[in-house]
Design an enzyme around this catalytic site. Structure first.
Site, PDB file in Angstrom:
ATOM      1  N   THR A 282      -6.606   6.772   7.634  1.00 37.72           N
ATOM      2  CA  THR A 282      -6.295   5.883   8.754  1.00 37.72           C
ATOM      3  C   THR A 282      -4.812   5.544   8.738  1.00 37.72           C
ATOM      4  O   THR A 282      -4.191   5.488   7.683  1.00 37.72           O
ATOM      5  CB  THR A 282      -7.171   4.604   8.762  1.00 37.72           C
ATOM      6  OG1 THR A 282      -7.051   3.978  10.038  1.00 37.72           O
ATOM      7  CG2 THR A 282      -6.795   3.629   7.676  1.00 37.72           C
TER       8      THR A 282
ATOM      9  N   CYS B  47      -3.792  -5.234   9.486  1.00 38.73           N
ATOM     10  CA  CYS B  47      -5.141  -4.705   9.292  1.00 38.73           C
ATOM     11  C   CYS B  47      -5.338  -4.288   7.832  1.00 38.73           C
ATOM     12  O   CYS B  47      -4.380  -4.053   7.105  1.00 38.73           O
ATOM     13  CB  CYS B  47      -5.378  -3.487  10.175  1.00 38.73           C
ATOM     14  SG  CYS B  47      -5.334  -3.819  11.940  1.00 38.73           S
TER      15      CYS B  47
ATOM     16  N   HIS C  13     -11.469   0.360   9.155  1.00 37.91           N
ATOM     17  CA  HIS C  13     -10.157  -0.162   9.521  1.00 37.91           C
ATOM     18  C   HIS C  13     -10.390  -1.530  10.168  1.00 37.91           C
ATOM     19  O   HIS C  13     -10.763  -1.618  11.337  1.00 37.91           O
ATOM     20  CB  HIS C  13      -9.489   0.808  10.498  1.00 37.91           C
ATOM     21  CG  HIS C  13      -8.079   0.462  10.844  1.00 37.91           C
ATOM     22  ND1 HIS C  13      -7.074   1.386  10.776  1.00 37.91           N
ATOM     23  CD2 HIS C  13      -7.494  -0.691  11.282  1.00 37.91           C
ATOM     24  CE1 HIS C  13      -5.935   0.822  11.173  1.00 37.91           C
ATOM     25  NE2 HIS C  13      -6.176  -0.446  11.487  1.00 37.91           N
TER      26      HIS C  13
END
Length: 159
Positions: free
Chosen positions: A22, A28, A45
Site C-alpha cells: 500500500t 493512515c 489501510h
C-alpha cells in the site's frame, strides 16, 4: 510473483509467493496480520481511529481501526491463516501537518486505535514504524514475514 495493491480504506489478502503493498500512508496506518507457517497475510489501510464518529450512511468498515482489524482477521483466516498463530506489523501514523494544539494528531490516534484493536485479539505488534512527519509506502512478503518500508526523504528500512 504478483504484488497485490491495497487502496485507502481497503483490505486485501495474499499467499506466498505473492506480496502485498500500500502507498500513501501519511496519518493512515497500514496494519498487517500474517501466519508465517501458512505464508498467508492480509493488509488493511486504516484512515481513521473510530467508526462511532462516522455517519451511518458512510460507514465503510475498512476505513476505521476499530472495525478494519476485525475484518482483516476474518479475511486472513479465510485464506488459511490460523487465528492463534497470527502476528502483526504496522507502519504509518505520521503527523503530516504542524498543529498548534497539544492534542494527539490523527496519526497518533490511528496508531493507538490499531494497537487497541489488535490487543482485543491478544495480538501485540512484532514491529512498528510509526509516527514522524513523512509519508510511507509499505510492501509485505508473507514468505519471510519481512515488511519493507519506504519513507519519504529517508529511504528504505526492513522490519
Amino acid at each position: 510473483m504478483t504484488i497485490i495493491k491495497v487502496g485507502i480504506a481497503d483490505l486485501q489478502t495474499v499467499r506466498a509467493p505473492d506480496r502485498i503493498k500500500t502507498s500513501g500512508l501519511g496519518s493512515c496506518v497500514g496494519v498487517i496480520l500474517y501466519d508465517l507457517t501458512k505464508q498467508a497475510a492480509g493488509l488493511a489501510h486504516v484512515m481513521l481511529p473510530d467508526s462511532k464518529l462516522a455517519k451511518q450512511s458512510q460507514k465503510n468498515v475498512l476505513k476505521f481501526a476499530d472495525t478494519a482489524v476485525d475484518s482483516l482477521m476474518d479475511e486472513v483466516c479465510s485464506i488459511g491463516a490460523r487465528k492463534y498463530a497470527l502476528k502483526a506489523k504496522m507502519a504509518g501514523g505520521a503527523q503530516m501537518f504542524d498543529s498548534a494544539s497539544n492534542q494527539d494528531s490523527i496519526g497518533d490516534k490511528n496508531v493507538q486505535a490499531v494497537q487497541a484493536a489488535l490487543l482485543r485479539h491478544h495480538i501485540t505488534p512484532e514491529a512498528m514504524d510509526v509516527g514522524g512527519h513523512s509519508g510511507r509506502t509499505i510492501e509485505f512478503n508473507p514468505a519471510d514475514g519481512m515488511l519493507s518500508i519506504r519513507t519519504v526523504y529517508k529511504g528504505e528500512t526492513i522490519i
